[in-house]
Design a protein around this motif. Structure first.
Motif, PDB file in Angstrom:
ATOM      1  N   VAL A   1       6.591  -0.051   1.525  1.00 33.95           N
ATOM      2  CA  VAL A   1       7.236  -0.596   0.384  1.00 33.95           C
ATOM      3  C   VAL A   1       8.950  -0.764   0.765  1.00 33.95           C
ATOM      4  CG1 VAL A   1       7.911  -0.202  -1.962  1.00 33.95           C
ATOM      5  CG2 VAL A   1       5.655  -0.053  -1.426  1.00 33.95           C
ATOM      6  N   VAL A   2       9.205   0.343   1.164  1.00 32.67           N
ATOM      7  CA  VAL A   2      10.727   0.281   1.521  1.00 32.67           C
ATOM      8  C   VAL A   2      11.170  -0.382   2.583  1.00 32.67           C
ATOM      9  CG1 VAL A   2      12.561   1.987   2.480  1.00 32.67           C
ATOM     10  CG2 VAL A   2      10.895   2.921   0.729  1.00 32.67           C
ATOM     11  N   ALA A   3      10.239  -0.399   3.895  1.00 32.18           N
ATOM     12  CA  ALA A   3      10.563  -1.618   4.933  1.00 32.18           C
ATOM     13  C   ALA A   3      10.359  -2.757   4.420  1.00 32.18           C
ATOM     14  CB  ALA A   3       9.261  -1.180   6.059  1.00 32.18           C
ATOM     15  N   VAL A   4       9.480  -3.402   3.368  1.00 35.89           N
ATOM     16  CA  VAL A   4       9.369  -4.787   3.106  1.00 35.89           C
ATOM     17  C   VAL A   4      10.460  -4.956   2.253  1.00 35.89           C
ATOM     18  CG1 VAL A   4       7.987  -6.312   1.849  1.00 35.89           C
ATOM     19  CG2 VAL A   4       6.769  -4.913   3.366  1.00 35.89           C
ATOM     20  N   ALA A   5      10.745  -4.261   1.238  1.00 35.01           N
ATOM     21  CA  ALA A   5      11.891  -4.530   0.188  1.00 35.01           C
ATOM     22  C   ALA A   5      13.263  -4.478   0.859  1.00 35.01           C
ATOM     23  CB  ALA A   5      11.846  -3.519  -0.825  1.00 35.01           C
ATOM     24  N   HIS A   6      13.506  -3.666   1.958  1.00 35.73           N
ATOM     25  CA  HIS A   6      14.727  -3.556   2.479  1.00 35.73           C
ATOM     26  C   HIS A   6      15.034  -4.935   2.935  1.00 35.73           C
ATOM     27  CE1 HIS A   6      18.136  -1.616   4.597  1.00 35.73           C
ATOM     28  NE2 HIS A   6      17.859  -2.228   5.695  1.00 35.73           N
ATOM     29  N   ALA A   7      14.298  -5.720   3.457  1.00 38.98           N
ATOM     30  CA  ALA A   7      14.537  -7.063   3.772  1.00 38.98           C
ATOM     31  C   ALA A   7      15.150  -8.085   2.848  1.00 38.98           C
ATOM     32  CB  ALA A   7      13.369  -7.626   4.483  1.00 38.98           C
ATOM     33  N   ALA A   8      14.969  -7.631   1.708  1.00 39.85           N
ATOM     34  CA  ALA A   8      15.262  -8.531   0.591  1.00 39.85           C
ATOM     35  C   ALA A   8      16.899  -8.095  -0.051  1.00 39.85           C
ATOM     36  CB  ALA A   8      14.336  -8.856  -0.340  1.00 39.85           C
ATOM     37  N   GLY A   9      17.291  -6.995   0.434  1.00 35.19           N
ATOM     38  CA  GLY A   9      18.145  -6.600  -0.135  1.00 35.19           C
ATOM     39  C   GLY A   9      18.301  -5.263  -0.995  1.00 35.19           C
ATOM     40  N   GLU A  10      19.385  -4.682  -1.284  1.00 35.00           N
ATOM     41  CA  GLU A  10      19.291  -3.406  -2.110  1.00 35.00           C
ATOM     42  C   GLU A  10      18.994  -3.559  -3.522  1.00 35.00           C
ATOM     43  OE1 GLU A  10      22.873  -0.078  -3.653  1.00 35.00           O
ATOM     44  OE2 GLU A  10      23.187  -1.952  -2.136  1.00 35.00           O
ATOM     45  N   LYS A  11      18.946  -4.543  -4.243  1.00 37.12           N
ATOM     46  CA  LYS A  11      18.562  -4.835  -5.771  1.00 37.12           C
ATOM     47  C   LYS A  11      16.848  -4.886  -5.491  1.00 37.12           C
ATOM     48  CE  LYS A  11      22.418  -7.023  -7.721  1.00 37.12           C
ATOM     49  NZ  LYS A  11      22.729  -8.380  -8.621  1.00 37.12           N
ATOM     50  N   ALA A  12      16.320  -5.683  -4.481  1.00 33.23           N
ATOM     51  CA  ALA A  12      14.922  -5.526  -4.478  1.00 33.23           C
ATOM     52  C   ALA A  12      14.412  -4.003  -3.946  1.00 33.23           C
ATOM     53  CB  ALA A  12      14.464  -6.549  -3.405  1.00 33.23           C
ATOM     54  N   GLU A  13      15.072  -3.751  -3.121  1.00 32.76           N
ATOM     55  CA  GLU A  13      14.733  -1.990  -2.545  1.00 32.76           C
ATOM     56  C   GLU A  13      14.604  -1.282  -3.719  1.00 32.76           C
ATOM     57  OE1 GLU A  13      15.627   0.905   1.279  1.00 32.76           O
ATOM     58  OE2 GLU A  13      17.036  -0.750   0.608  1.00 32.76           O
ATOM     59  N   HIS A  14      15.434  -1.141  -4.638  1.00 34.31           N
ATOM     60  CA  HIS A  14      15.667  -0.214  -5.631  1.00 34.31           C
ATOM     61  C   HIS A  14      14.446  -0.410  -6.692  1.00 34.31           C
ATOM     62  CE1 HIS A  14      17.329   2.415  -8.646  1.00 34.31           C
ATOM     63  NE2 HIS A  14      16.945   1.609  -9.689  1.00 34.31           N
ATOM     64  N   ALA A  15      14.389  -1.673  -7.109  1.00 32.85           N
ATOM     65  CA  ALA A  15      13.115  -2.032  -8.111  1.00 32.85           C
ATOM     66  C   ALA A  15      11.826  -1.844  -7.374  1.00 32.85           C
ATOM     67  CB  ALA A  15      13.280  -3.507  -8.486  1.00 32.85           C
ATOM     68  N   ALA A  16      11.697  -1.984  -6.038  1.00 34.10           N
ATOM     69  CA  ALA A  16      10.432  -1.793  -5.359  1.00 34.10           C
ATOM     70  C   ALA A  16      10.064  -0.410  -5.243  1.00 34.10           C
ATOM     71  CB  ALA A  16      10.553  -2.342  -3.899  1.00 34.10           C
TER      72      ALA A  16
ATOM     73  N   HIS B   1       0.839  -1.271  -0.067  1.00 31.56           N
ATOM     74  CA  HIS B   1       0.151  -0.167   0.060  1.00 31.56           C
ATOM     75  C   HIS B   1       0.748   1.467   0.125  1.00 31.56           C
ATOM     76  CE1 HIS B   1      -2.426  -3.305   1.530  1.00 31.56           C
ATOM     77  NE2 HIS B   1      -3.757  -2.638   1.195  1.00 31.56           N
ATOM     78  N   ASP B   2       1.419   1.438   1.163  1.00 28.83           N
ATOM     79  CA  ASP B   2       2.211   2.881   1.244  1.00 28.83           C
ATOM     80  C   ASP B   2       3.645   2.603   0.945  1.00 28.83           C
ATOM     81  OD1 ASP B   2       3.494   4.700   3.773  1.00 28.83           O
ATOM     82  OD2 ASP B   2       1.788   5.645   2.795  1.00 28.83           O
ATOM     83  N   VAL B   3       4.190   3.986   0.502  1.00 27.58           N
ATOM     84  CA  VAL B   3       5.783   3.953   0.304  1.00 27.58           C
ATOM     85  C   VAL B   3       6.426   3.542   1.024  1.00 27.58           C
ATOM     86  CG1 VAL B   3       7.491   5.796  -0.782  1.00 27.58           C
ATOM     87  CG2 VAL B   3       4.970   5.852  -1.460  1.00 27.58           C
ATOM     88  N   ALA B   4       6.277   4.121   2.345  1.00 29.23           N
ATOM     89  CA  ALA B   4       7.204   3.698   3.700  1.00 29.23           C
ATOM     90  C   ALA B   4       6.985   2.080   3.824  1.00 29.23           C
ATOM     91  CB  ALA B   4       6.504   4.474   4.892  1.00 29.23           C
TER      92      ALA B   4
END
Length: 376
Positions: A232-247, A227-230
């Motif tokens: 998204v960052v919190a979830v994707a951060h758990a999978a690493g930098e590549k996932a976070e950037h794409a998210a 849902h929210d931008v924050a």
């Protein structure tokens, strides 16, 4: 000589008097807004300070989520928010500061970054948005019997960018504070559930290999469904930098769709405003009046400026901090004007709708991601 001096002194006196009159008039116009604005600003300052704690952000409680809850808590436990002298300032914050905050939000986005996602990311975002919003209207109004505004607001928040999308959509549908608060509370709750479940799903998939284990795939999935931008960052951060950037890039694509979404929604909800008797007398077709959200177009203009011009990073940080404060004030004001007894009257139906959309975003969103990634 004395006549010249008298004429000059008279002119100066008149100008001073006019200046004082204008200042008095300005003070008289501003004074009614001050109590409410000060109340909103004080609560917002506390909320922004709390938002700096990493534990809260890691659990999906960003500044905007905290702001609405702080406003609701203050408005329903104290008599300050209900005081007549606070009403105008709270109303001003809820409407005008919100629109300015949405406009400045455009400086968080960049056309060049969004181009990195390509056609597949745009298609995924479009399909997730349209199917989620359409499902919200169908389930909310047809099956659950919710009012149109609540179904629209929950659908907008779930399909685009959480609370910010709800606050922007509120201006188009002219929703009541209680309807907005119900929608925000519902979307925030299921967004927080996503921050707990998505990382678990990612780690389970690493061992089970049910879908692609690439970090980029997970990032696109997160950016297109959480849902929210924050969050998204919190979830994707758990999978690493590549996932976070794409998210983040995919999520920004969804946020960019806010402007055309608001325009199309306004076009769809436009009413015939020519009185029926006048239409009969003149034998003319009623005129369609479209309530165009002007701030949405200014929002797109800010994105274009941020894409074309090289704005110093320092100034971008300042703009984003100001923007966050404005949005926080708008959310606090919404909470202050919300009566919890009215939310309780909404019952369990909004939660059922939010839960159904949450399941669709996970299951249907994963299906959309897999099909599009296979085709492109």
């Amino acid at each position: 000589m004395s006549s010249i001096f008298h004429s000059a002194s008279t002119t100066i006196s008149m100008r001073i008097a006019n200046c004082l009159h204008r200042h008095q008039l300005s003070a008289a116009l501003v004074r009614p807004y001050l109590p409410g604005l000060l109340l909103v600003a004080m609560i917002s300052a506390v909320v922004v300070s709390l938002g700096r704690f990493s534990w809260l952000t890691e659990h999906g409680l960003g500044v905007l989520s905290l702001a609405i809850f702080a406003g609701i808590a203050t408005g329903n436990t104290t008599a300050i928010a209900g005081a007549p002298q606070s009403a105008q300032g709270i109303r001003f914050s809820k409407h005008h500061l919100l629109r300015l905050g949405i406009v400045l939000y455009g400086f968080r986005l960049n056309f060049q970054d969004l181009a990195d996602v390509g056609i597949s990311g745009f298609l995924i975002d479009s399909l997730v948005l349209s199917t989620t919003f359409g499902l919200s209207i169908f389930l909310g109004m047809k099956l659950l019997g919710l009012d149109k505004n609540t179904a629209i607001l929950i659908g907008a928040g779930s399909s685009i960018c959480g609370a910010a999308a709800i606050m922007a959509t509120e201006n188009v549908v002219s929703a009541k504070p209680e309807e907005v608060s119900v929608a925000i509370s519902t979307v925030v709750m299921f967004g927080m559930m996503a921050t707990l479940l998505y990382p678990l799903l990612y780690h389970w998939n690493l061992s089970l290999h049910l879908v692609s284990v690439r970090a980029e795939f997970f990032g696109v999935f997160v950016g297109s469904t959480v849902h929210d931008v924050a969050q998204v960052v919190a979830v994707a951060h758990a999978a690493g930098e590549k996932a976070e950037h794409a998210a983040i890039v995919v999520k920004m694509g969804r946020v960019m769709m806010l402007a055309p979404f608001l325009f199309l929604l306004s076009l769809t909800l436009s009413k015939k405003r020519v009185p029926s008797d006048q239409s009969v007398m003149t034998h003319q077709k009623p005129v369609q009046i479209i309530s165009v959200p002007w701030f949405a177009f200014v929002f797109v203009l800010m994105v274009a400026i941020n894409s074309i011009l090289t704005i110093p990073k320092h100034w971008l940080n300042v703009i984003q901090q100001v923007d966050m404060c404005l949005l926080a004030m708008a959310m606090v004001a919404l909470g202050l004007s919300t009566n919890l007894s009215m939310i309780r009257k909404a019952g369990s139906k909004p939660l059922l709708l939010g839960g159904a959309l949450f399941v669709w975003l996970m299951a249907g969103g994963m299906m959309i991601n897999q099909v599009v990634s296979y085709l492109f």
